[in-house]
Structure formats: C-alpha cells, structure tokens
Design an enzyme around this catalytic site. Structure first.
Site, PDB file in Angstrom:
ATOM      1  N   LEU A 364       0.853  -1.191   0.000  1.00 13.36           N
ATOM      2  CA  LEU A 364       0.000   0.000   0.000  1.00 13.36           C
ATOM      3  C   LEU A 364       0.887   1.239   0.000  1.00 13.36           C
ATOM      4  O   LEU A 364       1.609   1.487   0.966  1.00 13.36           O
ATOM      5  CB  LEU A 364      -0.909   0.013   1.229  1.00 13.36           C
ATOM      6  CG  LEU A 364      -1.872  -1.165   1.369  1.00 13.36           C
ATOM      7  CD1 LEU A 364      -2.424  -1.224   2.782  1.00 13.36           C
ATOM      8  CD2 LEU A 364      -2.990  -1.050   0.358  1.00 13.36           C
ATOM      9  N   CYS A 471      -1.273  -0.973 -10.739  1.00 19.11           N
ATOM     10  CA  CYS A 471      -1.454   0.405 -10.279  1.00 19.11           C
ATOM     11  C   CYS A 471      -2.273   1.185 -11.303  1.00 19.11           C
ATOM     12  O   CYS A 471      -1.893   1.285 -12.471  1.00 19.11           O
ATOM     13  CB  CYS A 471      -0.100   1.077 -10.074  1.00 19.11           C
ATOM     14  SG  CYS A 471      -0.228   2.789  -9.510  1.00 19.11           S
ATOM     15  N   HIS A 553      -5.970  -8.966  -8.398  1.00 16.08           N
ATOM     16  CA  HIS A 553      -6.976  -8.091  -7.811  1.00 16.08           C
ATOM     17  C   HIS A 553      -8.211  -8.162  -8.706  1.00 16.08           C
ATOM     18  O   HIS A 553      -8.124  -7.874  -9.893  1.00 16.08           O
ATOM     19  CB  HIS A 553      -6.438  -6.658  -7.731  1.00 16.08           C
ATOM     20  CG  HIS A 553      -7.377  -5.706  -7.057  1.00 16.08           C
ATOM     21  ND1 HIS A 553      -7.077  -4.371  -6.876  1.00 16.08           N
ATOM     22  CD2 HIS A 553      -8.611  -5.876  -6.507  1.00 16.08           C
ATOM     23  CE1 HIS A 553      -8.076  -3.774  -6.259  1.00 16.08           C
ATOM     24  NE2 HIS A 553      -9.020  -4.667  -6.026  1.00 16.08           N
ATOM     25  N   ASN A 610      -7.174 -11.161  -4.293  1.00 16.61           N
ATOM     26  CA  ASN A 610      -7.181  -9.864  -3.623  1.00 16.61           C
ATOM     27  C   ASN A 610      -8.460  -9.106  -3.971  1.00 16.61           C
ATOM     28  O   ASN A 610      -8.856  -9.063  -5.136  1.00 16.61           O
ATOM     29  CB  ASN A 610      -5.937  -9.066  -4.041  1.00 16.61           C
ATOM     30  CG  ASN A 610      -5.925  -7.654  -3.515  1.00 16.61           C
ATOM     31  OD1 ASN A 610      -5.556  -6.720  -4.216  1.00 16.61           O
ATOM     32  ND2 ASN A 610      -6.336  -7.456  -2.278  1.00 16.61           N
TER      33      ASN A 610
END
Length: 746
Positions: A364, A471, A553, A610
């Site tokens: 993070l 990202c 993710h 995730n």
C-alpha cells in the site's frame, strides 16, 4: 430521556445540546481535507499521485467515485436462507442497530453517507499539486486570491543544531567539518532556549525510544529531551548539560549515525546511493542479459523461426540431411551457440510458500509504511510488501525511494507454516524464509532486470521481488508501467524472464488486475502466458516465464475501487493455475510445452486473490470457493489491522475503544522509532498517523451491527458508539481526532 427531545436531534457526547449542522460546515470540510503539497521525502509514486486526488489541468479521469450513496428501498434482504424474516438490510449501507443510529432510518439526513475516495489505498494522498505541474523552466506566477500570505509552518527547527553537537556533552563536542562557515547552531544552551520547540507531554513526557532502548538516537533534538538529560557538576565547578543513558542498556551504533534507524534491515549506505547516482554501481548480469535481448530484437522473425524449427542460420548444401533427426539435432545445437543463455534459471530460486495460514498484507503506497507493517505483523500478518517503488529512482539512487526498502526486524522472521503441508512443498526450508518482500514498478524490461540485480546486492533481507502490474494511477499508466503492462503482455513476459535471470536466489512474482477496461478481462490470458509461455517462448529456451506467484486483484483499472471485486473470475484463473500445478505437461500442447529448467522452484506457481476481504469469514470463503492459495488484504487491514488476528482465531473480535486507542498509541511509538523523535520525526509520524486514521475511522464495531458479516463496500449512516471514545474514533472530523487524547485521559 426527556420525551420532548427527538432521538435524531440528540448529541451523543452532550445530551443537553441538540445536534445542528454548523453554519460553516463547508469551510470545516475544506479545512479537514486541504490541498496537500509535495514533500521532499516523498517517493516518486506519492509525488506523482497527488494530481489524481485534487485535480488539475492534466487530470482526465473518467471514472470518479460517486459522492453519495443512492438508497434503493427495494434493495433489501427480507429473509435468510431458512426463511426467517429479518429487519431490512439496505444495499450499500452498513446495518447498524437502531439504538445506535443518530437519525431514524429512511429520513433525508440518514441518506447522507458519503463514499470515500479509495484511490488513496494506492497512494493518492500525496502527489504534486496541480499548481506545480508543468512549471519546470518557467517563471513561477504570483499567487492570486485569498489567503496568499498564509504560513503553514514547518517541521524543522528555525535554526537547527549542528550534527557535531547532537549526541555529545556540552563541553566535549565533536569537531565540525565546516567550522565557522557552518550555518547550524553550535551553542547548545542557546539552541535549547531559543530555537528548539518545547518538549511534548505525550507519553507522560518520556521519550519512547529512550524508554525502550535506553538511549535516544537524535540526542538534544529530541522533543522529549527533558526525560533523558541532566546537568552535572564538573571537576572545575562548572555545570555541564549531558545526555542520560540507562545503565542496564548498552549504547547502540545508531547514536553515531542518526540517519540509521533502530531495529531495521535493508539500510542502504550513503556510498551505495552515491555510486548509483554517478552510474558507478556495477550490474554485470543485467548488462549481459539486456545485451542478449537487444540481439534477439534485431531480427525477431528470423530468430524465432530458427529457434522454433531448428534450421541453421545458413542454407545446408545437402537437402537430404535436413530430413534426418541427427541433422535437426545438430542444427539446434549450432543455433544455440549463437545465443547467450541467462546466467540464472528460476529453478535455482529459494523456495517460498503461500497457504491458508499465511494471510498477506498488500503493498500500500503511503499507508503501507514500516510502522504500519510492523503493527500488522504484531497482529498476525504473515507476509508483507514494501510500498511500490519506481525502478528508475532506485537505479538513480534517490534517497526517498530507497527508504521504501527498509524493513523492521520482525519482518525477517519466518511466516507461519503448517507442517502437514510439507508433502506439497518439496524441499521448502522454513528457516530460510521471511515475511518481507519488495514491490517495484518498471516501464521497460531492462529497468526490471537492472533494479532486480541492484536489490539483490543491496538488500539481503528480501523474500521476493514483486512486479506491480495493477497500479491504476494515470501518471504510472501513461509511462507504460503499472496496469499498462496488462495490455503489453510480451513486454511483461520479457521483464519477468530478465528479472529471474539476474535475481540470484530471490524469486520473482507479479501482482495484476483483471484488465484495463470494464467487461474486457485479460488476466486469464496473461496468466496462461506467464505460466506456459507465449508464441515467442522458443526465443528464450522455451517454457514459461518462471514466475513464482501471481496475485490477482478482482477489479479492472477502469473500475478502480468501485463495485465489488469479481471473485468468480479469480476462481477461473485459480483453476487454470491449479491444473498447471497438478499436471501441466499433460494439458499443454507441443508449442507451449514447458521446459523444466524455466519453471519456478518445485514446478509450482502460487496464486493469491485480492479484493474486499474484510473479515475471517471472507478469508475462509475465498479459500474454499475460489481455491486460491492465500488471500491478500488491503483496505480491510487499513480499517481494522486486527483482521489478521481474526483470521488466526477464526472469529470476530469486538475490539473496545480502549483497545483500538492502544493500537493508535502503538503506531505512534513505532513511528517515532522509525522516523525519530526530533521535530522532523514527530511531523512525519503525525502525518502518517492522520493518513491511517482517514481509513480507521470507517470501522463500525461488530457489537453494534445488526447483520454479519460486515461488507467493505457498505457505508454507515450517522451513528453513536457505546461510549464517548468509541464515538470519537468513528468520526470523520479531524477535530474529533484531536479530542481523542483528552477523552482517553478521563
């Protein structure tokens, strides 16, 4: 309770004063969320991402989160699976018991739950202000508008104390190398009296570093220096100021080097950063591999055909020879002589393990700092990652970026491991494993291989190196890094292979998203390419990229953090990897047949899911239904760090307000140990504490919830806690956070 006072007008802190919206509510909100400027100690990512949160001329985001939740009275759950009628549970709203609500359900004021900007989980809290963008080389324009003369203060002493005096007694300082030209103060008493701010009264005025370690590394600059200084009478009758040290605790080396933290690893020397800055740091393996890649790129079609068909570079005079197996074998051997093999193969990597007993704390940016990771490790996090670091600043030796590689000594201990899993993990050496891994972002394959070799040389305590491919920040995406690699699968494949070749025994992993656009997922195709290899795999001796683990993710880049994570798609990808791990050779065709030399250690690829994990119930459900090896926790850990403790114990933990405040105090202590207890360290600790509280206040105690499990996407209506402290901890007003300390002392 008086009958003439309505419930929704009551003040949870002062019952005699009705709740009313202040006339300057808008101004208070602006004060609570001011425009944040760039800090010199910020990493490259945090400097760049400020633009996305506050907007500017370069901000073209087309997917901004909604500002208000629209309540649909039809989106309710009327009965459970057994047909038992429940009270209504509105979609998107946390189900809080009615006795803890400030306003009756269904009223207009009840519908005012705001949606937080969760791009901050990727580090959007700090990036350059739009006022600073595009101004390089141009004259700075004069500030216009109101409050142009405002002073925001500074986290530095007005006049600093010279380093030659910082840890020395008053009458025996070290020699200052700058002499009379030094711009810092040399008179200790004048510094303490005139330039240094008054001591803090937090922790009873006692320095937490001195209390724990027996000596404070910042010496006279400490904001708690009164607790570890005294005035002694010398032999000649003079009174001398000296620093006290606990007699039962020896001095540590950090006293002589205040830039070095206590109890941390992967500290990079100043000389190494200078060598990187001057391009004197040698990376022979990466240079050799990148040169080999350049050779392959000269004639890709010709090279690919020769490698795939085994034909020699020059025509063979006798055509009948090409029909024999011996000639084909000889042609392949001749062709191999024209190529430079990677110096290291993935099969030589140190074996790692992901399992149900190893919940993972996500990387993070900004919030995933060392003190917060240390806090989560104490609460049961088994695997941690650094904040995402950009490859070029690392290669160039930038101090702010290398600071992200620091880890606490608690992160160097082995993760939890169930000995019953030993049969499925061949030759796994538990004693050699550790918790901490580094995450980097690169735009080109040569950057990835170069930074991988540098990291393995300078950071001895690395479990793995993870490549960020998820990202969503625009600046990172436009540069070709982060989630842009999802649409450049060939480049990512080449990058992972190069990093594997030069990283020694450190494994390489990747973290990806479903894709860049909604309803167009590409992760399944990317996962297949990484584990089996693409159409050009023969150029690299065949087989897959050698990736040791893949984290997915369950959202697209366009989706950011809106909607829920797609765990059904995560399960599809997990099924593909599980089939590869069980019998990959039988399922692959001749073109994608994996070469054992290019497979990860133990020929097993781990898969981690995730997205939206907020309780032990979510964790176990994802393990059982999606069939992932482990689950990575991100925002859930920011809101309640004890989620790892819940996972370990398998039950909900109703933490009291006092226990939660103790975690805040623990974070502050860890922050002061990491960044120092001087003016700069206190300011840095306060800054990151507020960053964390901007997530932590969203926690709704399970004891006041009507339905479980809690949902990470739900937003609570206005509620009161079971006591004043719990109410303040759940407030989104920064002024209430200031009052927490006052309430806790009564």
């Amino acid at each position: 309770m008086p009958h003439d006072v309505q419930v929704h007008d009551m003040n949870p802190l002062e019952s005699l004063q009705p709740l009313k919206s202040p006339a300057n509510a808008l101004n208070i909100d602006r004060e609570a969320h001011p425009q944040q400027d760039v800090f010199a100690e910020d990493s490259a990512v945090t400097k760049a991402e400020k633009l996305e949160r506050h907007g500017g001329p370069d901000n073209d985001l087309h997917q901004s989160p909604t500002k208000r939740i629209k309540i649909n009275p039809l989106d309710i759950q009327g009965a459970d699976e057994n047909g038992v009628t429940k009270s209504e549970r509105r979609k998107g709203v946390a189900p809080i018991k009615s006795e803890f609500l400030l306003y009756p359900p269904g009223t207009e004021r009840d519908r005012g739950a705001t949606v937080q900007d969760d791009d901050a989980a990727e580090g959007a809290a700090h990036a350059p202000s739009y006022r600073d963008s595009g101004t390089r080389g141009k004259r700075k324009e004069k500030s216009r508008g109101q409050n142009t003369a405002r002073s925001f203060g500074s986290s530095r002493d007005e006049v600093g104390l010279c380093a030659s005096r910082m840890n020395r007694p008053e009458f025996s300082p070290s020699k200052c190398q700058f002499g009379e030209q030094c711009k810092f103060e040399h008179d200790l008493r004048k510094y303490l009296r005139q330039w240094k701010r008054a001591d803090l009264t937090t922790f009873g005025g006692i320095c937490p570093i001195w209390e724990d370690r027996g000596r404070c590394s910042v010496g006279w600059k400490c904001r708690f220096v009164g607790s570890h200084m005294e005035e002694r009478l010398t032999e000649d009758g003079r009174e001398e100021l000296v620093l006290k040290g606990k007699s039962d605790v020896g001095a540590f080396s950090a006293v002589d080097d205040p830039t070095t933290s206590i109890g941390t690893v992967n500290e990079i020397s100043t000389q190494a950063k200078i060598d990187l800055m001057k391009r004197k740091f040698a990376t022979p393996k990466a240079d050799e591999y990148n040169k080999w890649l350049d050779t392959l790129a000269q004639k890709p079609e010709e090279q690919r055909d020769q490698r795939r068909n085994g034909t020699p570079p020059e025509p063979v005079e006798t055509p009948f020879q090409a029909l024999t197996e011996e000639s084909q074998r000889q042609a392949r051997e001749d062709e191999r002589a024209h190529y430079i093999s990677p110096p290291f193969l993935p099969s030589e990597k140190r074996k790692i393990y992901f399992g149900p007993e190893t919940p993972v704390l996500a990387p993070l940016t900004t919030q995933g700092n060392l003190p917060f990771r240390r806090l989560c490790v104490n609460l049961g996090a088994q695997l941690t990652y650094s904040e995402m670091a950009m490859s070029m600043p690392l290669i160039q030796g930038q101090k702010s970026e290398w600071a992200l590689m620091r880890a606490h000594e608690s992160e160097t201990t082995p993760p939890a491991f169930n000995t019953q899993s030993a049969t499925t993990v061949r030759e796994y050496d538990y004693s050699r494993d550790l918790k901490f891994g580094a995450q980097i972002s690169a735009t080109k394959p040569w950057q990835g291989s170069k930074v991988a070799e540098i990291l393995t040389q300078l950071c001895p305590h690395l479990r793995l190196i993870d490549v960020n491919c998820g990202c969503p920040i625009d600046l990172v995406f436009r540069a070709g890094a982060g989630s842009a690699l999802l649409d450049a699968q060939g480049k990512l494949d080449k990058m992972v292979r190069g990093m594997n070749a030069v990283s020694g025994e450190v494994p390489i992993t990747v973290k990806i998203r479903m894709g860049t656009k909604d309803n167009k997922p590409t992760a399944l195709k990317l996962v297949e390419r990484l584990i089996y290899g693409g159409h050009d795999a023969d150029m690299y001796d065949g087989g897959g990229s050698g990736v040791a683990a893949i984290t997915l993710h369950g959202r697209s880049r366009q989706q950011r953090y809106t909607k829920s994570a797609d765990w059904g798609y995560i399960a599809d990808c997990a099924a593909l990897i599980n089939r590869f791990n069980e019998k990959g050779d039988e399922l692959s065709d001749t073109v994608h047949e994996p070469d054992p030399r290019t497979q990860p250690a133990g020929s097993k690829v781990y898969f981690i899911g995730n997205g939206d994990c907020y309780s032990h119930f979510d964790y176990q459900q994802h393990l059982e239904e999606a069939k992932v090896d482990s689950v990575m926790v991100a925002r859930g850990a920011l809101i309640k760090p004890w989620i790892f403790e819940e996972i370990e114990k398998g039950q909900y933990l109703d933490k009291s307000a006092t226990e939660r405040l103790a975690l805040v105090e623990q974070f502050v202590r860890f922050g002061l140990e990491c960044w120092g207890s001087d003016e700069m360290g206190v300011g840095t600790t306060r800054r990151f504490l507020l960053e964390w509280l901007s997530f932590a206040y969203r926690y709704v105690p399970v004891g006041i919830m009507e339905h479980l499990p809690p949902n990470l996407q739900d937003r609570p209506p206005a509620w009161r806690g079971r006591n004043d402290l719990e109410t303040l901890l759940g407030s989104d007003n920064y002024k209430d956070w200031v009052r927490i300390r006052c309430v806790s002392q009564h």
